[in-house]
Write a protein that holds these residues in place. Sequence first.
Motif, PDB file in Angstrom:
ATOM      1  N   THR A  88      -5.520  -2.055   4.999  1.00  0.00           N
ATOM      2  CA  THR A  88      -4.980  -1.008   4.132  1.00  0.00           C
ATOM      3  C   THR A  88      -3.847  -0.230   4.796  1.00  0.00           C
ATOM      4  O   THR A  88      -3.561   0.893   4.408  1.00  0.00           O
ATOM      5  N   ALA A  89      -3.186  -0.826   5.766  1.00  0.00           N
ATOM      6  CA  ALA A  89      -2.015  -0.189   6.372  1.00  0.00           C
ATOM      7  C   ALA A  89      -0.874  -0.191   5.351  1.00  0.00           C
ATOM      8  O   ALA A  89      -0.884  -0.970   4.391  1.00  0.00           O
ATOM      9  N   ASP A  90       0.098   0.668   5.543  1.00  0.00           N
ATOM     10  CA  ASP A  90       1.175   0.819   4.571  1.00  0.00           C
ATOM     11  C   ASP A  90       1.972  -0.460   4.330  1.00  0.00           C
ATOM     12  O   ASP A  90       2.494  -0.673   3.241  1.00  0.00           O
ATOM     13  N   VAL A 108       0.844  -1.201   0.000  1.00  0.00           N
ATOM     14  CA  VAL A 108       0.000   0.000   0.000  1.00  0.00           C
ATOM     15  C   VAL A 108       0.878   1.249   0.000  1.00  0.00           C
ATOM     16  O   VAL A 108       0.599   2.213  -0.721  1.00  0.00           O
ATOM     17  N   ALA A 109       1.960   1.239   0.767  1.00  0.00           N
ATOM     18  CA  ALA A 109       2.866   2.392   0.800  1.00  0.00           C
ATOM     19  C   ALA A 109       3.470   2.651  -0.569  1.00  0.00           C
ATOM     20  O   ALA A 109       3.595   3.813  -0.989  1.00  0.00           O
ATOM     21  N   GLN A 110       3.833   1.610  -1.291  1.00  0.00           N
ATOM     22  CA  GLN A 110       4.414   1.777  -2.620  1.00  0.00           C
ATOM     23  C   GLN A 110       3.394   2.350  -3.599  1.00  0.00           C
ATOM     24  O   GLN A 110       3.736   3.184  -4.431  1.00  0.00           O
ATOM     25  N   VAL A 111       2.151   1.905  -3.510  1.00  0.00           N
ATOM     26  CA  VAL A 111       1.110   2.414  -4.399  1.00  0.00           C
ATOM     27  C   VAL A 111       0.877   3.899  -4.146  1.00  0.00           C
ATOM     28  O   VAL A 111       0.645   4.671  -5.081  1.00  0.00           O
ATOM     29  N   LYS A 112       0.971   4.314  -2.880  1.00  0.00           N
ATOM     30  CA  LYS A 112       0.768   5.724  -2.534  1.00  0.00           C
ATOM     31  C   LYS A 112       1.936   6.598  -2.992  1.00  0.00           C
ATOM     32  O   LYS A 112       1.743   7.764  -3.300  1.00  0.00           O
ATOM     33  N   GLN A 113       3.150   6.050  -3.018  1.00  0.00           N
ATOM     34  CA  GLN A 113       4.337   6.837  -3.313  1.00  0.00           C
ATOM     35  C   GLN A 113       4.668   6.934  -4.793  1.00  0.00           C
ATOM     36  O   GLN A 113       5.166   7.959  -5.247  1.00  0.00           O
ATOM     37  N   ALA A 114       4.459   5.886  -5.554  1.00  0.00           N
ATOM     38  CA  ALA A 114       4.913   5.867  -6.944  1.00  0.00           C
ATOM     39  C   ALA A 114       3.967   5.057  -7.814  1.00  0.00           C
ATOM     40  O   ALA A 114       3.157   4.276  -7.315  1.00  0.00           O
ATOM     41  N   SER A 115       4.125   5.235  -9.106  1.00  0.00           N
ATOM     42  CA  SER A 115       3.336   4.475 -10.070  1.00  0.00           C
ATOM     43  C   SER A 115       4.172   3.301 -10.576  1.00  0.00           C
ATOM     44  O   SER A 115       5.265   3.488 -11.107  1.00  0.00           O
ATOM     45  N   TYR A 116       3.650   2.116 -10.428  1.00  0.00           N
ATOM     46  CA  TYR A 116       4.345   0.911 -10.857  1.00  0.00           C
ATOM     47  C   TYR A 116       3.620   0.238 -12.020  1.00  0.00           C
ATOM     48  O   TYR A 116       3.790  -0.946 -12.248  1.00  0.00           O
ATOM     49  N   VAL A 117       2.828   1.000 -12.757  1.00  0.00           N
ATOM     50  CA  VAL A 117       2.050   0.432 -13.854  1.00  0.00           C
ATOM     51  C   VAL A 117       2.973  -0.136 -14.930  1.00  0.00           C
ATOM     52  O   VAL A 117       2.744  -1.240 -15.429  1.00  0.00           O
ATOM     53  N   ASP A 118       4.038   0.589 -15.291  1.00  0.00           N
ATOM     54  CA  ASP A 118       4.962   0.102 -16.323  1.00  0.00           C
ATOM     55  C   ASP A 118       5.664  -1.172 -15.886  1.00  0.00           C
ATOM     56  O   ASP A 118       5.817  -2.110 -16.671  1.00  0.00           O
ATOM     57  N   ALA A 119       6.085  -1.227 -14.633  1.00  0.00           N
ATOM     58  CA  ALA A 119       6.735  -2.431 -14.117  1.00  0.00           C
ATOM     59  C   ALA A 119       5.765  -3.604 -14.088  1.00  0.00           C
ATOM     60  O   ALA A 119       6.126  -4.726 -14.437  1.00  0.00           O
ATOM     61  N   LEU A 120       4.533  -3.334 -13.707  1.00  0.00           N
ATOM     62  CA  LEU A 120       3.535  -4.400 -13.672  1.00  0.00           C
ATOM     63  C   LEU A 120       3.195  -4.868 -15.088  1.00  0.00           C
ATOM     64  O   LEU A 120       2.985  -6.059 -15.312  1.00  0.00           O
ATOM     65  N   ASN A 121       3.168  -3.948 -16.039  1.00  0.00           N
ATOM     66  CA  ASN A 121       2.954  -4.334 -17.438  1.00  0.00           C
ATOM     67  C   ASN A 121       4.061  -5.246 -17.934  1.00  0.00           C
ATOM     68  O   ASN A 121       3.816  -6.168 -18.721  1.00  0.00           O
ATOM     69  N   GLN A 122       5.280  -5.015 -17.478  1.00  0.00           N
ATOM     70  CA  GLN A 122       6.394  -5.880 -17.841  1.00  0.00           C
ATOM     71  C   GLN A 122       6.178  -7.282 -17.254  1.00  0.00           C
ATOM     72  O   GLN A 122       6.438  -8.286 -17.921  1.00  0.00           O
ATOM     73  N   ALA A 123       5.698  -7.355 -16.036  1.00  0.00           N
ATOM     74  CA  ALA A 123       5.396  -8.653 -15.421  1.00  0.00           C
ATOM     75  C   ALA A 123       4.225  -9.329 -16.142  1.00  0.00           C
ATOM     76  O   ALA A 123       4.233 -10.541 -16.334  1.00  0.00           O
ATOM     77  N   PHE A 124       3.227  -8.532 -16.549  1.00  0.00           N
ATOM     78  CA  PHE A 124       2.089  -9.079 -17.299  1.00  0.00           C
ATOM     79  C   PHE A 124       2.568  -9.709 -18.606  1.00  0.00           C
ATOM     80  O   PHE A 124       2.109 -10.787 -18.996  1.00  0.00           O
ATOM     81  N   ALA A 125       3.478  -9.035 -19.306  1.00  0.00           N
ATOM     82  CA  ALA A 125       3.982  -9.546 -20.581  1.00  0.00           C
ATOM     83  C   ALA A 125       4.773 -10.836 -20.392  1.00  0.00           C
ATOM     84  O   ALA A 125       4.710 -11.745 -21.217  1.00  0.00           O
ATOM     85  N   ALA A 126       5.513 -10.920 -19.299  1.00  0.00           N
ATOM     86  CA  ALA A 126       6.328 -12.106 -19.038  1.00  0.00           C
ATOM     87  C   ALA A 126       5.498 -13.300 -18.575  1.00  0.00           C
ATOM     88  O   ALA A 126       5.879 -14.450 -18.797  1.00  0.00           O
ATOM     89  N   HIS A 127       4.356 -13.036 -17.937  1.00  0.00           N
ATOM     90  CA  HIS A 127       3.541 -14.111 -17.371  1.00  0.00           C
ATOM     91  C   HIS A 127       2.053 -13.862 -17.674  1.00  0.00           C
ATOM     92  O   HIS A 127       1.286 -13.511 -16.774  1.00  0.00           O
TER      93      HIS A 127
END
Length: 154
Positions: free
Chosen positions: A103-105, A44-63
């Motif tokens: 929903t704690a960090d 949750v803390a990571q979602v609040k601090q930064a956008s990881y959509v591109d990194a997750l898209n890379q994981a989606f493509a790999a798997h």
Amino acid sequence: MAETDKQPVDRIETAMHGTPKLHPDEQRKYLGTFRERVEVAITVAQVKQASYVDALNQAFAAHPDDQLYINGNLEQELIGPYIKAASQANIKFTIKTDDIYRTADDNYALVFTAATAINQDVIDIAQRYPSQTSPATPKADKAPGLLDKFKKLL
């Protein structure tokens, strides 16, 4: 009591109470799955601090056959971009809204998981895809209004 004598009692208890869950605390932590199946996870803390959509898209493509579990107890503006990315990549996703998902960090907001055990050593998205992380875009300041223009003239 012999092992064969205990089996009818176990069957009756299972019928009355249901099958006991294996590692319920672990399943709560990883949004309903086991740690050994997790490909990558975002807190949750990571979602609040930064956008990881591109990194997750890379994981989606790999798997492409894996599934995304989303903590639905978070605000829509936090999880919305990830739902959109999963939809665009044709990734199955499940939104978990049970009260047991906190929903704690330090809790997980997103868990990308396989159907079977894969035993990834590093599941933290920032460590797995360090070049793909970007800081969250700050909210744009509102455009100057008519009153602000008058203040500048004075």
